[in-house]
Design a protein around this motif. Structure first.
Motif, PDB file in Angstrom:
ATOM      1  N   SER A  25     -23.038  15.496 -17.299  1.00  0.00           N
ATOM      2  CA  SER A  25     -23.118  15.858 -18.454  1.00  0.00           C
ATOM      3  C   SER A  25     -24.325  16.378 -19.374  1.00  0.00           C
ATOM      4  O   SER A  25     -25.607  15.947 -18.616  1.00  0.00           O
ATOM      5  CB  SER A  25     -22.929  14.363 -19.534  1.00  0.00           C
ATOM      6  N   ARG A  35     -11.476  16.377 -17.353  1.00  0.00           N
ATOM      7  CA  ARG A  35     -10.694  17.040 -18.363  1.00  0.00           C
ATOM      8  C   ARG A  35      -9.283  17.560 -17.863  1.00  0.00           C
ATOM      9  O   ARG A  35      -9.408  18.655 -16.819  1.00  0.00           O
ATOM     10  CB  ARG A  35     -11.369  18.229 -19.187  1.00  0.00           C
ATOM     11  N   VAL A  37      -6.077  19.638 -18.391  1.00  0.00           N
ATOM     12  CA  VAL A  37      -5.616  20.499 -19.420  1.00  0.00           C
ATOM     13  C   VAL A  37      -4.228  20.862 -19.019  1.00  0.00           C
ATOM     14  O   VAL A  37      -3.920  21.274 -18.011  1.00  0.00           O
ATOM     15  CB  VAL A  37      -6.299  21.709 -19.723  1.00  0.00           C
ATOM     16  N   GLN A  61      -1.896  10.603 -21.339  1.00  0.00           N
ATOM     17  CA  GLN A  61      -3.006   9.764 -21.607  1.00  0.00           C
ATOM     18  C   GLN A  61      -3.021   8.371 -21.620  1.00  0.00           C
ATOM     19  O   GLN A  61      -3.941   7.864 -20.969  1.00  0.00           O
ATOM     20  CB  GLN A  61      -3.568  10.303 -23.221  1.00  0.00           C
ATOM     21  N   LEU A  69      -9.799  12.738 -19.797  1.00  0.00           N
ATOM     22  CA  LEU A  69      -9.335  13.265 -21.012  1.00  0.00           C
ATOM     23  C   LEU A  69      -8.053  14.233 -20.960  1.00  0.00           C
ATOM     24  O   LEU A  69      -8.448  15.191 -20.333  1.00  0.00           O
ATOM     25  CB  LEU A  69     -10.445  13.815 -21.832  1.00  0.00           C
ATOM     26  N   ILE A  71      -5.675  16.960 -22.343  1.00  0.00           N
ATOM     27  CA  ILE A  71      -6.020  18.075 -23.507  1.00  0.00           C
ATOM     28  C   ILE A  71      -4.505  18.674 -23.336  1.00  0.00           C
ATOM     29  O   ILE A  71      -4.304  19.685 -22.293  1.00  0.00           O
ATOM     30  CB  ILE A  71      -7.118  18.970 -23.390  1.00  0.00           C
ATOM     31  N   THR A  95     -12.303  24.927 -22.773  1.00  0.00           N
ATOM     32  CA  THR A  95     -12.357  23.359 -22.553  1.00  0.00           C
ATOM     33  C   THR A  95     -13.233  22.953 -21.391  1.00  0.00           C
ATOM     34  O   THR A  95     -13.400  21.683 -21.229  1.00  0.00           O
ATOM     35  CB  THR A  95     -11.169  22.554 -22.849  1.00  0.00           C
ATOM     36  N   ARG A  96     -13.396  24.121 -20.569  1.00  0.00           N
ATOM     37  CA  ARG A  96     -13.914  23.814 -19.042  1.00  0.00           C
ATOM     38  C   ARG A  96     -13.166  22.698 -18.409  1.00  0.00           C
ATOM     39  O   ARG A  96     -13.708  21.417 -18.167  1.00  0.00           O
ATOM     40  CB  ARG A  96     -15.496  23.200 -19.481  1.00  0.00           C
ATOM     41  N   PRO A  97     -12.007  23.036 -18.183  1.00  0.00           N
ATOM     42  CA  PRO A  97     -11.223  21.856 -17.623  1.00  0.00           C
ATOM     43  C   PRO A  97     -11.748  21.593 -16.025  1.00  0.00           C
ATOM     44  O   PRO A  97     -12.117  22.492 -15.377  1.00  0.00           O
ATOM     45  CB  PRO A  97      -9.605  22.561 -17.613  1.00  0.00           C
ATOM     46  N   THR A  98     -11.326  20.445 -15.707  1.00  0.00           N
ATOM     47  CA  THR A  98     -11.482  19.980 -14.136  1.00  0.00           C
ATOM     48  C   THR A  98     -10.083  20.414 -13.456  1.00  0.00           C
ATOM     49  O   THR A  98     -10.254  20.903 -12.426  1.00  0.00           O
ATOM     50  CB  THR A  98     -11.782  18.530 -14.119  1.00  0.00           C
TER      51      THR A  98
END
Length: 179
Positions: A25, A35, A37, A61, A69, A71, A95-98
């Motif tokens: 972070s 994340r 998505v 979720q 998270l 999304i 969203t900068r997804p993982t």
């Protein structure tokens, strides 16, 4: 185990991620949440409480703790073509997804005169390849999902397989791109 429960268990197992692989972070040394998505159509999207419809992504979720998270950017009526032209793919990458779960086919399979339609043998797999490449370029792990079967039956009680070419194309792209 019911199919729905087995999907949830499979996804939950997939997303057991070591904090060591998560990006740090900017605010502190705590890992950012994973994340996840969701990019797809009505079978995956969220619906208002006053409607009877539900997409499977609406409940995802609930199966994760605060370290994940979800999304959900899936929208009804979208295809591999219109999800992009409507700006939803750009929003997903922002969203900068993982991980990115990509599930299309229902609207891609519409009649060729419809704007969301894509050909299962050419345009649809090309669109999936582009999603995979761009997700990887953004640092995300893409996951391709075959379209959810429509509950439409032949006279003998067997399922109508109109989405089969799209499911097969998804599997082929996944194998080809090692997704």
């Amino acid at each position: 185990m019911p199919r729905r429960a087995s999907l949830v268990v499979a996804l939950a197992c997939l997303f057991v991620v070591s904090p060591a692989v998560l990006p740090p972070s900017a605010a502190d040394d705590e890992p950012m949440p994973v994340r996840l998505v969701l990019c797809g159509d009505s079978t995956m999207c969220e619906y208002p409480a006053d409607r009877p419809d539900r997409g499977w992504g609406q409940y995802l979720q609930e199966y994760f703790d605060d370290g994940v998270l979800v999304i959900n950017l899936a929208r009804g009526g979208r295809s591999t073509k219109t999800f992009r032209t409507d700006g939803l793919w750009e929003k997903a990458l922002a969203t900068r997804p993982t991980f990115v779960l990509i599930q299309f086919g229902h609207n891609d399979s519409h009649a060729p005169d419809r704007p969301e339609s894509t050909d299962a043998a050419t345009e649809f797999p090309a669109n999936l390849r582009r999603y995979v490449s761009e997700a990887r370029a953004a640092g995300a792990t893409p996951i391709l999902l075959t379209p959810v079967v429509r509950r439409v039956f032949n006279a003998d009680g067997t399922l109508v397989g109109e989405l089969r070419p799209y499911a097969e194309a998804t599997r082929q792209v996944a194998a080809e791109m090692r997704v």
